[in-house]
Design a protein around this motif. Structure first.
Motif, PDB file in Angstrom:
ATOM      1  N   ARG A 247       0.835  -1.207   0.000  1.00  0.00           N
ATOM      2  CA  ARG A 247       0.000   0.000   0.000  1.00  0.00           C
ATOM      3  C   ARG A 247       0.869   1.255   0.000  1.00  0.00           C
ATOM      4  NH1 ARG A 247      -1.473   4.087   2.711  1.00  0.00           N
ATOM      5  NH2 ARG A 247      -0.232   3.521   4.517  1.00  0.00           N
ATOM      6  N   LYS A 248       1.881   1.271   0.861  1.00  0.00           N
ATOM      7  CA  LYS A 248       2.743   2.447   0.974  1.00  0.00           C
ATOM      8  C   LYS A 248       3.490   2.733  -0.326  1.00  0.00           C
ATOM      9  CE  LYS A 248       5.463   2.513   4.494  1.00  0.00           C
ATOM     10  NZ  LYS A 248       6.245   2.279   5.718  1.00  0.00           N
ATOM     11  N   ASN A 249       3.824   1.703  -1.080  1.00  0.00           N
ATOM     12  CA  ASN A 249       4.574   1.882  -2.317  1.00  0.00           C
ATOM     13  C   ASN A 249       3.685   2.035  -3.546  1.00  0.00           C
ATOM     14  OD1 ASN A 249       7.385   1.801  -1.466  1.00  0.00           O
ATOM     15  ND2 ASN A 249       6.872  -0.251  -0.744  1.00  0.00           N
ATOM     16  N   SER A 250       2.376   1.949  -3.373  1.00  0.00           N
ATOM     17  CA  SER A 250       1.482   2.100  -4.523  1.00  0.00           C
ATOM     18  C   SER A 250       1.350   3.574  -4.892  1.00  0.00           C
ATOM     19  CB  SER A 250       0.110   1.492  -4.211  1.00  0.00           C
ATOM     20  OG  SER A 250      -0.568   2.229  -3.217  1.00  0.00           O
ATOM     21  N   THR A 251       1.115   3.817  -6.174  1.00  0.00           N
ATOM     22  CA  THR A 251       0.937   5.169  -6.694  1.00  0.00           C
ATOM     23  C   THR A 251      -0.200   5.142  -7.710  1.00  0.00           C
ATOM     24  OG1 THR A 251       2.433   4.882  -8.571  1.00  0.00           O
ATOM     25  CG2 THR A 251       3.439   5.590  -6.482  1.00  0.00           C
ATOM     26  N   LEU A 252      -0.389   6.260  -8.387  1.00  0.00           N
ATOM     27  CA  LEU A 252      -1.387   6.297  -9.468  1.00  0.00           C
ATOM     28  C   LEU A 252      -1.064   5.277 -10.553  1.00  0.00           C
ATOM     29  CD1 LEU A 252      -1.995  10.122  -9.970  1.00  0.00           C
ATOM     30  CD2 LEU A 252      -3.693   8.420  -9.314  1.00  0.00           C
ATOM     31  N   TYR A 253       0.239   5.048 -10.781  1.00  0.00           N
ATOM     32  CA  TYR A 253       0.661   4.190 -11.888  1.00  0.00           C
ATOM     33  C   TYR A 253       1.295   2.883 -11.440  1.00  0.00           C
ATOM     34  CZ  TYR A 253      -0.016   8.731 -13.935  1.00  0.00           C
ATOM     35  OH  TYR A 253      -0.558   9.930 -14.306  1.00  0.00           O
TER      36      TYR A 253
ATOM     37  N   TYR B  79     -14.862 -10.941 -14.810  1.00  0.00           N
ATOM     38  CA  TYR B  79     -13.584 -10.374 -15.201  1.00  0.00           C
ATOM     39  C   TYR B  79     -13.707  -9.067 -15.971  1.00  0.00           C
ATOM     40  CZ  TYR B  79     -11.906 -14.931 -13.779  1.00  0.00           C
ATOM     41  OH  TYR B  79     -11.641 -16.057 -13.064  1.00  0.00           O
ATOM     42  N   ALA B  80     -14.584  -9.004 -16.957  1.00  0.00           N
ATOM     43  CA  ALA B  80     -14.726  -7.761 -17.739  1.00  0.00           C
ATOM     44  C   ALA B  80     -15.151  -6.595 -16.841  1.00  0.00           C
ATOM     45  CB  ALA B  80     -15.691  -7.963 -18.898  1.00  0.00           C
ATOM     46  N   PRO B  81     -16.188  -6.737 -15.999  1.00  0.00           N
ATOM     47  CA  PRO B  81     -16.531  -5.616 -15.115  1.00  0.00           C
ATOM     48  C   PRO B  81     -15.411  -5.280 -14.124  1.00  0.00           C
ATOM     49  CG  PRO B  81     -18.356  -7.145 -15.240  1.00  0.00           C
ATOM     50  CD  PRO B  81     -17.186  -7.802 -15.918  1.00  0.00           C
ATOM     51  N   MET B  82     -14.715  -6.295 -13.607  1.00  0.00           N
ATOM     52  CA  MET B  82     -13.639  -6.036 -12.648  1.00  0.00           C
ATOM     53  C   MET B  82     -12.512  -5.259 -13.324  1.00  0.00           C
ATOM     54  SD  MET B  82     -10.470  -7.014 -11.187  1.00  0.00           S
ATOM     55  CE  MET B  82     -10.084  -8.635 -11.789  1.00  0.00           C
TER      56      MET B  82
ATOM     57  N   MET C  37      -9.703  -0.076 -14.586  1.00  0.00           N
ATOM     58  CA  MET C  37      -9.308   0.970 -15.531  1.00  0.00           C
ATOM     59  C   MET C  37      -9.962   2.303 -15.183  1.00  0.00           C
ATOM     60  SD  MET C  37      -7.113  -0.508 -17.279  1.00  0.00           S
ATOM     61  CE  MET C  37      -6.772   0.845 -18.372  1.00  0.00           C
ATOM     62  N   LEU C  38     -11.232   2.274 -14.827  1.00  0.00           N
ATOM     63  CA  LEU C  38     -11.935   3.504 -14.464  1.00  0.00           C
ATOM     64  C   LEU C  38     -11.265   4.183 -13.266  1.00  0.00           C
ATOM     65  CD1 LEU C  38     -14.436   5.260 -15.140  1.00  0.00           C
ATOM     66  CD2 LEU C  38     -15.665   3.927 -13.413  1.00  0.00           C
TER      67      LEU C  38
ATOM     68  N   LEU D  72     -12.305   7.516 -10.637  1.00  0.00           N
ATOM     69  CA  LEU D  72     -13.703   7.290 -10.275  1.00  0.00           C
ATOM     70  C   LEU D  72     -13.947   5.844  -9.881  1.00  0.00           C
ATOM     71  CD1 LEU D  72     -15.435   9.303 -13.156  1.00  0.00           C
ATOM     72  CD2 LEU D  72     -15.063  10.033 -10.780  1.00  0.00           C
ATOM     73  N   ASN D  73     -14.691   5.660  -8.820  1.00  0.00           N
ATOM     74  CA  ASN D  73     -15.087   4.328  -8.367  1.00  0.00           C
ATOM     75  C   ASN D  73     -16.532   4.115  -8.797  1.00  0.00           C
ATOM     76  OD1 ASN D  73     -15.790   1.989  -6.985  1.00  0.00           O
ATOM     77  ND2 ASN D  73     -14.886   2.643  -5.046  1.00  0.00           N
ATOM     78  N   ASP D  74     -16.753   3.066  -9.583  1.00  0.00           N
ATOM     79  CA  ASP D  74     -18.109   2.766 -10.072  1.00  0.00           C
ATOM     80  C   ASP D  74     -18.936   1.991  -9.042  1.00  0.00           C
ATOM     81  OD1 ASP D  74     -16.892   0.306 -10.125  1.00  0.00           O
ATOM     82  OD2 ASP D  74     -17.209  -0.059 -12.262  1.00  0.00           O
TER      83      ASP D  74
END
Length: 173
Positions: free
Chosen positions: A105-111, A149-152, A157-158, A164-166
């Motif tokens: 978590r600490k090392n996660s970023t936008l990318y 899988y497709a919705p996940m 991606m969203l 945005l969280n759907d």
């Protein structure tokens, strides 16, 4: 529990809830992105292909999901009327693992993010037991799990592209 570098202690889960006299696994997804941890409402129930018999130690009964003559049944979480209760437990299990997930978590970023495929076993005592994390989860399955899988992936991606969280991701931390 890791004992030595390459040794793991496993605990038998002797009271699994059965579907059609078969053991089932709840595959759920944890998404770690931009210093946050989420759990997806999109998940898969995988019902093993062999009938369950606790006295048999055969890999086909306890672990294997498919194979010749042992085709598993897969369907999305939302097909189960009592999945809300199990989903709440999966959220609790994920929260209990926050100390382990903290470095990611600490090392996660936008990318820089991670999707983890985690497996739990529903039990007759109405509890779900966590059995494993798949850091590279198998996401290519028969078309019947396409509603998962497709919705996940779309919601990943969203969230990563637009922020945005759907409403398919529940924030854990």
């Amino acid at each position: 529990q890791v004992v030595k570098n390459n040794h793991v202690i496993q605990e038998n889960i002797g009271n699994p809830a059965l579907f059609f006299n078969r053991k089932a696994v709840l595959r759920f997804y944890i998404f770690i992105h931009n210093k946050q941890i989420f759990i997806s409402k999109h998940g898969v129930v995988v019902v093993h292909g062999a009938d369950y018999d606790p006295s048999i130690t055969d890999h086909k009964v306890h672990v294997q999901h498919n194979g010749q003559g042992l085709e598993a049944v897969r369907f999305p979480f939302f097909k189960l009327p009592y999945m809300d209760t199990w989903f709440d437990q999966l959220k609790g299990l994920t929260k209990s693992l926050l100390p382990i997930l903290e470095p990611i978590r600490k090392n996660s970023t936008l990318y820089n993010y991670l999707v983890i495929g985690a497996d739990g076993i529903p039990c007759v005592d109405e509890k779900v037991r966590l059995i494993e994390f798949n850091m590279i989860p198998s996401l290519i399955k028969p078309p019947m799990v396409e509603p998962v899988y497709a919705p996940m992936f779309g919601s990943v991606m969203l969230l990563t592209v637009t922020g945005l969280n759907d409403n398919s991701w529940v924030k854990i931390s």
